[in-house]
Design a protein around this motif. Sequence first.
Motif, PDB file in Angstrom:
ATOM      1  N   LYS A 124      -3.186   5.072   1.350  1.00 43.66           N
ATOM      2  CA  LYS A 124      -3.043   5.454   2.748  1.00 43.66           C
ATOM      3  C   LYS A 124      -3.835   4.501   3.639  1.00 43.66           C
ATOM      4  O   LYS A 124      -5.040   4.316   3.443  1.00 43.66           O
ATOM      5  CB  LYS A 124      -3.509   6.896   2.958  1.00 43.66           C
ATOM      6  N   CYS A 178       0.833  -1.202   0.000  1.00 41.43           N
ATOM      7  CA  CYS A 178       0.000   0.000   0.000  1.00 41.43           C
ATOM      8  C   CYS A 178       0.873   1.260   0.000  1.00 41.43           C
ATOM      9  O   CYS A 178       0.609   2.211  -0.762  1.00 41.43           O
ATOM     10  CB  CYS A 178      -0.916  -0.004   1.218  1.00 41.43           C
ATOM     11  N   GLN A 179       1.886   1.259   0.834  1.00 38.61           N
ATOM     12  CA  GLN A 179       2.787   2.413   0.901  1.00 38.61           C
ATOM     13  C   GLN A 179       3.430   2.681  -0.448  1.00 38.61           C
ATOM     14  O   GLN A 179       3.506   3.824  -0.906  1.00 38.61           O
ATOM     15  CB  GLN A 179       3.874   2.159   1.950  1.00 38.61           C
ATOM     16  N   LYS A 193      -5.273   3.482   7.359  1.00 41.20           N
ATOM     17  CA  LYS A 193      -5.610   4.110   8.640  1.00 41.20           C
ATOM     18  C   LYS A 193      -5.097   3.290   9.816  1.00 41.20           C
ATOM     19  O   LYS A 193      -4.542   3.826  10.771  1.00 41.20           O
ATOM     20  CB  LYS A 193      -7.118   4.296   8.768  1.00 41.20           C
TER      21      LYS A 193
END
Length: 394
Positions: free
Chosen positions: A37, A31-32, A39
Amino acid sequence: MLVDIQSLKSANIPVIIFGAGVAGEAVFHACQDSGIKVKCFCDNNSGKTGELLGIPVEYAPEVIRKYSDAIFIIAVIDIQDIVVQLKNAGCKYYFPAAELLRHYDIFRHGYSKPESFVEYVISTCICSQDSYTAPEKLFIRSVDLVITERCSLKCKDCSNLMQYYRKPEDYSLATIFDSVEKLCSLADEINEIRIIGGEPFMNRQWQEIAQKISLFKNINRIMFYTNGTICPKEEDIKKLDREKSFFIITDYGKLSRNIDRMCEILINNGIKFSRVPVGGWTNCAVIKNFKRDDDQNQAVFDCCCVRNSYTLSNGKFYRCPFAANADQLRAVPKFPEDYLDLLSENVGKQDLFALIRRRDFIRTCGFCPGRKLDDPQITPAVQTKEPVEYQEYR
């Protein structure tokens, strides 16, 4: 509903990774690197709450109530259970982690576990989640193949109930081979067969069993679960299929007297393994009639962390290891609806489908204390000299 990667990137609602294990770590890195982003993480094991990779890890039931409109990236192997949990809670959006991990270079980053174990978990996650989207395919993630009741240790709280066996024995090669062959004829794909006991290396024919299993093309991997007390001969290790074989070695400290030699032999022969410290034990090995009603037994089943741990023992295919060993021990009444007799001519593919996709409890649940991910832990590997007493049903 399923969402796509573009929805993750453009989401104006929270993105949460469901699963704070190795697969969750890989998903976070993916994801990074993709500009998504995250949570927080969430997990059904409350013992994992805290922080992972710099972001919070929260208890899944609480997160689901708080963020029912979030997109949940499912980073666990048994995706079907999480999808049901999310849908029952009214959550609308979920995304299988396999779609993020399939072409991702997972080793661009470091992990909390050894590289070989990370690779094993990620490949299993992708394979299992892919099968979820092909419901017509009879896919089994994992099968515990019991080849012996004998163990080199006598842990009084063993979750596989080895401490109750008074006269433990090896299972016959004919029964093992015939039942595995029948299982493979019914299943389209089996991600892994776990050769277990007891201690599997107590069965001197373990290598013959492993060689036979490696010939089945629809078995992807052969896992050996061992306590490090008995080191196999190096000439037997050399005969293993290097691509399929993987050892999970539990380190019991001084009790695992041959663990270092075993690891050395595996390294020298290119066999992948993971050496893990003993731990995570709960008080789940009590056998008695708990006299619960059906709703209570269903609640025990719904929260059980091994309800998908299918076990092939002495020719019968069970939903979980507790059911398998309780039946073998005659520690519960006969519940033929709890298993499939694979040596019966009448068992077919639809019967196996029905057992694997069963969502209601089995009768043996009434004799099991339950096994939740976040149950209180107990001291592991406390030894007993004599078999533990229990009530036997005739």
